[in-house]
Design a protein around this motif. Structure first.
Motif, PDB file in Angstrom:
ATOM      1  N   GLU A  42       6.087  -1.712   2.330  1.00  0.00           N
ATOM      2  CA  GLU A  42       7.426  -1.933   1.777  1.00  0.00           C
ATOM      3  C   GLU A  42       8.467  -1.028   2.676  1.00  0.00           C
ATOM      4  O   GLU A  42       8.060   0.037   2.709  1.00  0.00           O
ATOM      5  N   GLU A  43       9.215  -1.768   3.356  1.00  0.00           N
ATOM      6  CA  GLU A  43      10.201  -1.117   4.132  1.00  0.00           C
ATOM      7  C   GLU A  43      11.433  -0.655   3.227  1.00  0.00           C
ATOM      8  O   GLU A  43      12.086  -1.371   2.704  1.00  0.00           O
ATOM      9  N   VAL A  44      11.815   0.586   3.368  1.00  0.00           N
ATOM     10  CA  VAL A  44      13.059   1.217   2.486  1.00  0.00           C
ATOM     11  C   VAL A  44      13.926   1.944   3.454  1.00  0.00           C
ATOM     12  O   VAL A  44      13.727   2.776   4.293  1.00  0.00           O
ATOM     13  N   HIS A  45      15.200   1.378   3.368  1.00  0.00           N
ATOM     14  CA  HIS A  45      16.295   1.806   4.488  1.00  0.00           C
ATOM     15  C   HIS A  45      16.952   2.934   3.765  1.00  0.00           C
ATOM     16  O   HIS A  45      17.333   2.778   2.646  1.00  0.00           O
ATOM     17  N   ILE A  54       0.784  -1.005  -0.101  1.00  0.00           N
ATOM     18  CA  ILE A  54       0.037   0.110  -0.081  1.00  0.00           C
ATOM     19  C   ILE A  54       0.919   1.187  -0.088  1.00  0.00           C
ATOM     20  O   ILE A  54       0.096   2.551  -0.036  1.00  0.00           O
ATOM     21  N   GLY A  55       2.115   0.988   0.003  1.00  0.00           N
ATOM     22  CA  GLY A  55       2.782   2.278   0.178  1.00  0.00           C
ATOM     23  C   GLY A  55       4.172   2.006   0.686  1.00  0.00           C
ATOM     24  O   GLY A  55       4.709   0.638   1.093  1.00  0.00           O
ATOM     25  N   LYS A  56       5.203   2.793   0.769  1.00  0.00           N
ATOM     26  CA  LYS A  56       6.459   2.619   1.614  1.00  0.00           C
ATOM     27  C   LYS A  56       6.538   3.358   3.107  1.00  0.00           C
ATOM     28  O   LYS A  56       6.195   4.531   3.110  1.00  0.00           O
ATOM     29  N   ILE A  57       7.686   2.770   3.589  1.00  0.00           N
ATOM     30  CA  ILE A  57       7.912   3.199   5.057  1.00  0.00           C
ATOM     31  C   ILE A  57       9.328   3.488   4.948  1.00  0.00           C
ATOM     32  O   ILE A  57      10.028   2.595   4.811  1.00  0.00           O
TER      33      ILE A  57
END
Length: 418
Positions: free
Chosen positions: A30-33, A3-6
């Motif tokens: 989606e987990e974005v580092h 549903i989106g990116k964190i």
């Protein structure tokens, strides 16, 4: 489908509650580092998230959110008929109560007790001891609430359970050894129930409870050379333990903490500079040029003194938000000095390369006992500044105005003691 990116850094426990809420609602985030100090300072990031802090959330349709509890609430609300937010308005309010408790009670204790263990900040034994006592009070409240309940609100897992469990997980993994956690049987039962739920375990992994209480690595600190006291210096008051940060009605009276008789600072000749008037003027007017001009036009060098404060362990600081938390903790323990002091401490630099420093204005010509008695005082170097030096005055102005650049370093965050 996501549903989106964190956006975050790796292993951020504040992200876990968002991912668990998503799992319970059958959603994916989606987990974005990102590289802290670089990616979060870029104009395109700041345009969406002006504070430059993480975690932050960007939905597929261009909706932006920051603050982890807000993100978790949004994700929890996306499924129609979700049980995560309660069955009615009363349950919804109760869920918010527990979420707020986690942030207001558990997060500051984690900073004081766990951050030194993780190597984020230097250990302060007095702060650690206070944190250990403070959390017992919180755990007792949680344990009592669960006496006849399986979960905190209603009959199923809600966002309250998710937030509390993720707030407590590092305590259980690192410092809640068998003897420490033994009195809290109801809470232990609930914690084990929650973290072993498949959807929770998928995010947190296996949670192994501490067998031995972890402690911060001891570091050798060079003691400063002793200085002979000045003839007119008052004797330093006996060290007292830091004041409990309880609710107002539970706090001891500050009058009870003061030595018998009048404070020596109250016996000084009356000054033309009213510190309380300055604090009100500073709060209600633009700092530059209005407030700084007022300050120097009214400042009384006979009745007050200017001091620069520099944190002793700047080379050990990591994340800027953690440095800011250190300042906040110091200010909390300066309550007795409020009548005699005004100060600005700022965080300069960026993640993994920052420093805490600033200025204080004190009644009299020394650092008040109300400051030297604070548990954090020994972590700072206080040096009297020449308040008649034009360069020092402009430096003081920069610190209270929170200029974009101070002493050649970028301003990251700041707090005012008033």
């Amino acid at each position: 489908m996501s549903i989106g990116k964190i956006y975050t850094y790796p292993n951020n426990v504040r992200v876990a509650k968002v991912l668990i809420a998503a799992a319970y609602n059958g959603l994916e985030v989606e987990e974005v580092h990102i590289q802290m100090g670089v990616d979060n300072k870029k104009p395109e990031f700041l345009a969406k998230f002006p504070l430059g802090k993480v975690p932050t959330f960007e939905s597929n349709d261009g909706f932006y959110l920051y603050e982890s509890n807000a993100i978790a609430y949004y994700v929890a609300s996306l499924k129609q008929g979700t049980t995560l937010l309660g069955a009615n308005q009363k349950e919804a309010a109760e869920i918010q109560q527990w979420i707020t408790l986690a942030d207001n009670e558990l997060a500051p204790i984690a900073a004081a007790w766990l951050f030194p263990i993780f190597g984020f900040i230097p250990e302060n034994p007095a702060n650690t001891k206070k944190a250990q006592e403070d959390i017992k009070r919180v755990l007792e409240v949680l344990n009592q609430h669960l006496l006849k309940k399986t979960f905190f609100v209603g009959e199923t897992i809600t966002l309250a359970d998710i937030v509390l469990a993720t707030s407590l997980v590092q305590f259980y993994r690192n410092v809640f050894d068998p003897s420490f956690r033994a009195p809290y049987k109801n809470l232990n039962r609930w914690f084990n129930t929650v973290v072993n739920q498949p959807k929770v375990q998928k995010v947190l992994g296996e949670v192994v409870l501490a067998e031995k209480m972890a402690v911060a690595e001891k570091k050798k600190v060079e003691k400063p050379k002793a200085e002979k006291p000045k003839a007119d210096a008052k004797p330093k008051a006996e060290k007292k333990p830091a004041k409990k940060d309880d609710d107002e009605e539970d706090e001891p009276s500050y009058a009870d903490e003061k030595p018998a008789g009048k404070n020596p600072l109250d016996l000084l000749p009356k000054s033309t500079f009213d510190l309380e008037n300055w604090k009100r003027f500073y709060s209600n007017n633009d700092t530059r040029p209005t407030a700084v001009n007022w300050f120097w036009e009214n400042y009384d060098k006979e009745g007050f003194s200017l001091w620069k404060a520099v944190y002793k362990y700047n080379d050990e600081l990591t994340m800027t938000f953690m440095s800011s938390n250190l300042v906040g903790g110091f200010f909390q323990r300066l309550e007795r000095a409020r009548k005699y002091a005004f100060g600005s401490l700022v965080v300069l630099g960026e993640d993994n390369n920052n420093a805490i420093q600033g200025y204080f204005v004190f009644r009299g010509h020394g650092v008040p006992a109300e400051v030297t008695d604070a548990a954090d005082y020994e972590s700072y170097n206080f040096t009297r500044a020449d308040d008649q030096d034009a360069k020092i005055r402009e430096e003081f102005n920069a610190y209270i105005a929170w200029d974009e650049t101070i002493e050649g370093k970028k301003f990251a965050d700041g707090k005012i003691f008033k």
